[in-house]
Design a protein around this motif. Structure first.
Motif, PDB file in Angstrom:
ATOM      1  N   LEU A 112      -2.775  71.847  47.544  1.00 38.24           N
ATOM      2  CA  LEU A 112      -1.599  71.670  48.371  1.00 38.24           C
ATOM      3  C   LEU A 112      -1.690  71.371  49.545  1.00 38.24           C
ATOM      4  CD1 LEU A 112       1.509  71.836  47.907  1.00 38.24           C
ATOM      5  CD2 LEU A 112       1.446  74.208  49.026  1.00 38.24           C
ATOM      6  N   ILE A 113      -1.165  70.432  50.012  1.00 36.30           N
ATOM      7  CA  ILE A 113      -1.166  69.976  51.530  1.00 36.30           C
ATOM      8  C   ILE A 113       0.216  70.203  52.301  1.00 36.30           C
ATOM      9  CG2 ILE A 113      -1.581  68.077  53.231  1.00 36.30           C
ATOM     10  CD1 ILE A 113      -3.973  68.863  51.509  1.00 36.30           C
ATOM     11  N   ALA A 114       1.282  69.930  51.516  1.00 37.43           N
ATOM     12  CA  ALA A 114       2.688  69.965  52.104  1.00 37.43           C
ATOM     13  C   ALA A 114       3.648  70.132  50.931  1.00 37.43           C
ATOM     14  CB  ALA A 114       2.875  69.016  52.884  1.00 37.43           C
ATOM     15  N   SER A 128       5.337  74.999  55.437  1.00 39.27           N
ATOM     16  CA  SER A 128       3.869  75.492  55.362  1.00 39.27           C
ATOM     17  C   SER A 128       3.823  77.072  55.164  1.00 39.27           C
ATOM     18  CB  SER A 128       3.045  75.209  56.503  1.00 39.27           C
ATOM     19  OG  SER A 128       3.642  75.836  57.650  1.00 39.27           O
ATOM     20  N   VAL A 132      -2.932  64.034  55.065  1.00 39.07           N
ATOM     21  CA  VAL A 132      -1.879  64.322  56.064  1.00 39.07           C
ATOM     22  C   VAL A 132      -1.600  63.068  56.801  1.00 39.07           C
ATOM     23  CG1 VAL A 132      -1.958  65.531  58.523  1.00 39.07           C
ATOM     24  CG2 VAL A 132      -3.181  66.424  56.450  1.00 39.07           C
ATOM     25  N   TRP A 135       8.591  69.922  56.961  1.00 38.72           N
ATOM     26  CA  TRP A 135       7.015  70.155  56.367  1.00 38.72           C
ATOM     27  C   TRP A 135       7.204  71.727  56.077  1.00 38.72           C
ATOM     28  CZ3 TRP A 135       1.935  67.461  57.385  1.00 38.72           C
ATOM     29  CH2 TRP A 135       0.937  68.066  56.834  1.00 38.72           C
TER      30      TRP A 135
END
Lengths: 207, 207
Positions: free
Chosen positions: A177-179, A158, A137, A156
């Motif tokens: 997966l973060i973004a 989400s 992040v 971003w």
């Protein structure tokens, strides 16, 4: 240490403008970015802090139309479900919001955290293992600011099902997966968030 | 939109120096920060992106010596356990590392994510609820860069047991600890991470 930079008042004032004018962008112009700029922005993201210097970020540049379509489909499904959480005027407002630029953004990145990395030897994340995700992040945040400094917008996304994205991109099982980032030159510039302009907070939706 | 800032090459070059010289600081000078600067840095962190404009960050400034001592004790315990994960030369190296400035840092903040917030009406975090925590990480990243621009060092301490910190600070049950930040003027400036200078990655520790 004679080359230690000192940031003067002029720089600081401009840096604060950068923070104020960074936005989550959902409306992009179609032009692609110069390839050296893409490389450069990714290199700047590498300068981010990471727990134990683990650098667990994995950036996948998504150009494949089939993979991009999978993200659009995941968004459409998740967004329809989200709409069901709201009633009345708040639902009507939600339905009007533009929350992503998945069809328009010329550059798109799926950013993952590699939970299998051995870099850093686990330092700093024994009692707070989520620090590995947080490191990714931080890198995304730096990428975002660096992009805006170069006149490039980032959004971003989400509202996606991570499992669907992982399946579409065939990522290793230990990648989280973060973004999903939409990237390109913005159609508009604003100093206030789109959700504020749309009056979202004033509504009476469920939390 | 005539006041939209354009960031020129001079600014960008300095901004890249800021990214390069931001460090995780563990060695602080004892001087406190001017109070207006503390207020200003916290205000800049408020400009961070957050999912659904939820702004879920909660910054607690920790001045109470008893509460600071609780963090030191939590670190000491967690760090001793972490040391047990390494063997031989890597353990000896780990034991020599300075991983925090909890005793020295003149300013300290515990930063939480408020999972009970209704701000944002849940927008953007239905399928990825961790976005709320990530929003706090983005704010910390911006605080960190803004601090460094002002010559102030930040160290993120994660070798802590979140439950012990929550108990010491008597935080609401829905607040999740994201970071403990040590803040103050640094004793030294470096363009490379302390773990790199110490040769941590070259070791053969367990991951």
């Amino acid at each position: 240490m004679s080359d230690v930079p000192v940031f003067d008042a002029g720089f600081i004032a401009r840096f604060e403008e950068l923070l104020a004018w960074r936005r989550d962008v959902r409306r992009f112009r179609p032009e692609t970015l110069p390839e050296p700029l893409v490389t450069h922005l990714l290199r700047l993201a590498e300068l981010s802090p990471s727990v134990g210097h683990s650098q667990p970020w994995r950036w996948l540049r998504v150009n494949d139309p089939v993979q991009r379509a999978a993200a659009q489909a995941s968004f459409a499904r998740c967004n329809a479900e989200a709409l069901g959480d709201y009633d009345g005027a708040q639902a009507a407002l939600y339905a009007r919001l533009k929350l992503e630029g998945l069809r328009e953004a010329p550059e798109q990145f799926a950013v993952f955290c590699d939970h299998s990395t051995r870099q850093g030897h686990g330092l700093g994340r024994r009692s707070m293992p989520e620090m590995l995700d947080y490191s990714v992040v931080a890198a995304i945040t730096q990428f975002w600011l660096a992009a805006r400094a170069h006149g490039v917008g980032v959004g971003w996304v989400s509202i996606l099902e991570p499992g669907e994205i992982a399946a579409a991109l065939r990522t290793p099982p230990d990648w989280k997966l973060i973004a999903w980032l939409c990237v390109g030159y913005p159609q508009e510039e604003h100093a206030d968030p789109e959700l504020v302009r749309a009056g979202w907070e004033a509504g009476k939706g469920r939390s």
